[in-house]
Design a protein around this motif. Sequence first.
Motif, PDB file in Angstrom:
ATOM      1  N   ALA A 136       9.469   5.426   4.385  1.00  0.00           N
ATOM      2  CA  ALA A 136       8.587   6.316   3.433  1.00  0.00           C
ATOM      3  C   ALA A 136       7.248   5.867   3.359  1.00  0.00           C
ATOM      4  O   ALA A 136       6.083   6.782   3.249  1.00  0.00           O
ATOM      5  CB  ALA A 136       8.997   6.349   1.883  1.00  0.00           C
ATOM      6  N   SER A 137       6.965   4.375   3.167  1.00  0.00           N
ATOM      7  CA  SER A 137       5.638   3.892   3.368  1.00  0.00           C
ATOM      8  C   SER A 137       4.993   4.179   4.457  1.00  0.00           C
ATOM      9  O   SER A 137       3.594   4.493   4.393  1.00  0.00           O
ATOM     10  CB  SER A 137       5.802   2.223   3.276  1.00  0.00           C
ATOM     11  OG  SER A 137       6.022   1.942   1.802  1.00  0.00           O
ATOM     12  N   MET A 138       5.622   4.315   5.637  1.00  0.00           N
ATOM     13  CA  MET A 138       4.620   4.489   6.891  1.00  0.00           C
ATOM     14  C   MET A 138       4.525   6.033   7.100  1.00  0.00           C
ATOM     15  O   MET A 138       3.476   6.205   7.683  1.00  0.00           O
ATOM     16  CB  MET A 138       5.677   3.830   8.160  1.00  0.00           C
ATOM     17  CG  MET A 138       5.397   2.494   8.243  1.00  0.00           C
ATOM     18  SD  MET A 138       4.080   1.723   8.535  1.00  0.00           S
ATOM     19  CE  MET A 138       3.243   2.564   9.614  1.00  0.00           C
ATOM     20  N   ARG A 139       5.358   6.881   6.418  1.00  0.00           N
ATOM     21  CA  ARG A 139       5.003   8.230   6.687  1.00  0.00           C
ATOM     22  C   ARG A 139       4.076   8.532   5.669  1.00  0.00           C
ATOM     23  O   ARG A 139       3.052   9.337   5.924  1.00  0.00           O
ATOM     24  CB  ARG A 139       6.222   8.913   5.961  1.00  0.00           C
ATOM     25  CG  ARG A 139       5.900  10.487   5.884  1.00  0.00           C
ATOM     26  CD  ARG A 139       7.475  11.152   5.488  1.00  0.00           C
ATOM     27  NE  ARG A 139       7.434  10.839   4.025  1.00  0.00           N
ATOM     28  CZ  ARG A 139       8.653  10.438   3.622  1.00  0.00           C
ATOM     29  NH1 ARG A 139       9.584  10.130   4.415  1.00  0.00           N
ATOM     30  NH2 ARG A 139       8.680  10.235   2.248  1.00  0.00           N
ATOM     31  N   GLU A 140       3.736   8.028   4.438  1.00  0.00           N
ATOM     32  CA  GLU A 140       2.753   8.132   3.765  1.00  0.00           C
ATOM     33  C   GLU A 140       1.307   7.521   4.096  1.00  0.00           C
ATOM     34  O   GLU A 140       0.441   8.257   4.021  1.00  0.00           O
ATOM     35  CB  GLU A 140       3.071   7.331   2.241  1.00  0.00           C
ATOM     36  CG  GLU A 140       2.084   7.640   1.083  1.00  0.00           C
ATOM     37  CD  GLU A 140       2.303   9.319   0.486  1.00  0.00           C
ATOM     38  OE1 GLU A 140       1.242   9.664   0.189  1.00  0.00           O
ATOM     39  OE2 GLU A 140       3.510   9.328   0.648  1.00  0.00           O
TER      40      GLU A 140
ATOM     41  N   ARG B  95       0.803  -1.246  -0.002  1.00  0.00           N
ATOM     42  CA  ARG B  95       0.049   0.050  -0.177  1.00  0.00           C
ATOM     43  C   ARG B  95       0.921   1.283   0.053  1.00  0.00           C
ATOM     44  O   ARG B  95       0.502   2.220  -0.579  1.00  0.00           O
ATOM     45  CB  ARG B  95      -0.847  -0.188   1.348  1.00  0.00           C
ATOM     46  CG  ARG B  95      -2.068   1.057   1.182  1.00  0.00           C
ATOM     47  CD  ARG B  95      -3.325   0.727   1.749  1.00  0.00           C
ATOM     48  NE  ARG B  95      -4.311   1.455   1.612  1.00  0.00           N
ATOM     49  CZ  ARG B  95      -5.068   1.731   0.638  1.00  0.00           C
ATOM     50  NH1 ARG B  95      -5.047   0.972  -0.411  1.00  0.00           N
ATOM     51  NH2 ARG B  95      -5.976   2.617   0.696  1.00  0.00           N
ATOM     52  N   GLY B  96       1.974   1.066   0.725  1.00  0.00           N
ATOM     53  CA  GLY B  96       3.028   2.263   0.693  1.00  0.00           C
ATOM     54  C   GLY B  96       3.624   2.248  -0.638  1.00  0.00           C
ATOM     55  O   GLY B  96       4.187   3.629  -1.140  1.00  0.00           O
TER      56      GLY B  96
ATOM     57  N   ARG C 193       4.789   5.952  12.520  1.00  0.00           N
ATOM     58  CA  ARG C 193       5.991   5.890  11.519  1.00  0.00           C
ATOM     59  C   ARG C 193       7.326   5.230  12.198  1.00  0.00           C
ATOM     60  O   ARG C 193       8.004   4.948  11.602  1.00  0.00           O
ATOM     61  CB  ARG C 193       6.343   7.508  11.204  1.00  0.00           C
ATOM     62  CG  ARG C 193       5.318   8.201  10.457  1.00  0.00           C
ATOM     63  CD  ARG C 193       5.973   9.651  10.092  1.00  0.00           C
ATOM     64  NE  ARG C 193       4.832  10.261   9.506  1.00  0.00           N
ATOM     65  CZ  ARG C 193       4.711  11.640   9.124  1.00  0.00           C
ATOM     66  NH1 ARG C 193       5.978  12.091   9.300  1.00  0.00           N
ATOM     67  NH2 ARG C 193       3.860  12.310   8.503  1.00  0.00           N
ATOM     68  N   ILE C 194       7.230   4.996  13.705  1.00  0.00           N
ATOM     69  CA  ILE C 194       8.389   4.310  14.286  1.00  0.00           C
ATOM     70  C   ILE C 194       8.574   2.850  13.646  1.00  0.00           C
ATOM     71  O   ILE C 194       9.559   2.161  13.642  1.00  0.00           O
ATOM     72  CB  ILE C 194       8.310   4.333  15.708  1.00  0.00           C
ATOM     73  CG1 ILE C 194       9.462   4.044  16.389  1.00  0.00           C
ATOM     74  CG2 ILE C 194       7.058   3.374  16.051  1.00  0.00           C
ATOM     75  CD1 ILE C 194      10.586   4.802  16.157  1.00  0.00           C
ATOM     76  N   ILE C 195       7.325   2.516  12.945  1.00  0.00           N
ATOM     77  CA  ILE C 195       7.442   1.157  12.329  1.00  0.00           C
ATOM     78  C   ILE C 195       8.513   0.987  11.371  1.00  0.00           C
ATOM     79  O   ILE C 195       9.160   0.031  11.259  1.00  0.00           O
ATOM     80  CB  ILE C 195       6.115   0.616  11.783  1.00  0.00           C
ATOM     81  CG1 ILE C 195       5.022   0.436  13.071  1.00  0.00           C
ATOM     82  CG2 ILE C 195       5.994  -0.692  11.276  1.00  0.00           C
ATOM     83  CD1 ILE C 195       3.677   0.420  12.537  1.00  0.00           C
ATOM     84  N   GLY C 196       8.371   1.977  10.748  1.00  0.00           N
ATOM     85  CA  GLY C 196       9.515   2.170   9.303  1.00  0.00           C
ATOM     86  C   GLY C 196      10.799   2.115   9.949  1.00  0.00           C
ATOM     87  O   GLY C 196      11.718   1.348   9.420  1.00  0.00           O
TER      88      GLY C 196
END
Length: 461
Positions: free
Chosen positions: A83-87, A76-77, A99-102
């Motif tokens: 960048a995916s988690m930010r998006e 999905r990202g 976003r810490i996951i990324g």
Amino acid sequence: MSQATPKAHQQAGNLWSSRMAFILAAVGSAVGLGNIWKFPYITGENGGGAFVLVYLACIAIVGIPVLIAEVMIGRRGGQSPVASMRELTETEGTRKGWRIIGWNGIIASFLVLSFYSVIGGWALAYVGKAASGMFTGADADAIGGAFGGMLASTGDLLLWHSVFMIIVVLIVGRGIRSGMEKAINMLMPLLFVLLFIMVGYATTTGKFGEAVNFMFSPDFSKLTTEGVLTALGHAAFTLSIGIGVMMAYGSYLPQNVNITRTAITIAFMDTGVALLAGLAIFPLVFANGLEPGAGPGLIFVTLPLAFGQMTGGVIFGTLFFALLLVAAITSAISMLEPVVEWLEEHKGINRAKSAFFGGFAIWLVGVGTVLSFNVWAEVHPLAFIPFFEGKTVFDLLDFLVSNLMMPLGGLAIALFAGWAMKRQGLDQELGLQGGLYRAFMFVLRYLTPAGIAVVFIYNLL
């Protein structure tokens, strides 16, 4: 399918060529030293068949749901884990803290590869040792001494650590299709061929039936609470979840691939390899009167002793360590990928240079692990903290990733996908309907986090 995010890789056509290419890549990532090294010996330590049954249940409750969620987030990202988690925090309207996951994924994969490369180097070294006939006729003291001597030699460990990392960097640096996919398309069939050859040989030892009974005849009297927690922990570890790898691989996944079916296939194949590894190893162990629960030394001490005593030991010993090496390489390239993907996106460096700089930084950190086995064996950087007393650099890295970053990463992924993402996005990515969707969400929201939390707390205590 929704185009809510930029899906940079999809727009650029930088994708896996097919569903099977992704499955082989993901299985290659999941099938590593954990399957061929760790799973057989923890099965041996925890009584065999009963442990295997509990492990399979844990894969269904913890492993598969997080794998589905992580691949889904990655696709999905459509970018690096960061960048995916930010998006997604923007498009899903969630808190930025997710976003810490990324970042957890990028850092964890970096640290894992730093010490995994050292152990992969052991497998590389042992291919040559087995092929040279070094184990033929050697007794336990000689083989144990050879392994201890290798660990004590800073130069030897540095050499094999370096060669292993060079191989990984060269593969990843060539890109998704020209490098990683091409290598995986050769290495994964080779891994299965080698594994089936080893299982075929194991049937001739006279102890294959005993090994089958050991692995598949449940004796719940031998299964302790600690054994159940070990099964739960390994189920969370074995599928490469929580360290950004499957998120990075998922970012290259075409939109027409069904994530749920694909994840189940990956888990099935990964578990199959672990079971086949047990069927290859235990007959040799039993035929030579050795101990099935011999711990990590099972691979580098116990099995070489078995190869040294049996007919054709040079050939089958070489094949076995080649199998171990292939598994290590396919896992290692997946760990370098999130780092390379991030460098490409955030530093504007092309893939070849990103692989080189990322690989060099990882190699440099890995030197600390090399020294932990010899020159720094008595160096305990955080000895002033009671919790870390007695831990070397390697011990600290292993503890940080295995006991903290991986379970917390997996827990955060389950919670984000289960509670923070919108229903529309989940429907679009998963394609589940009615009762299947409700059952999956119940497991992902409640059972999976509970299982991971239990492992996390147990590991800390």
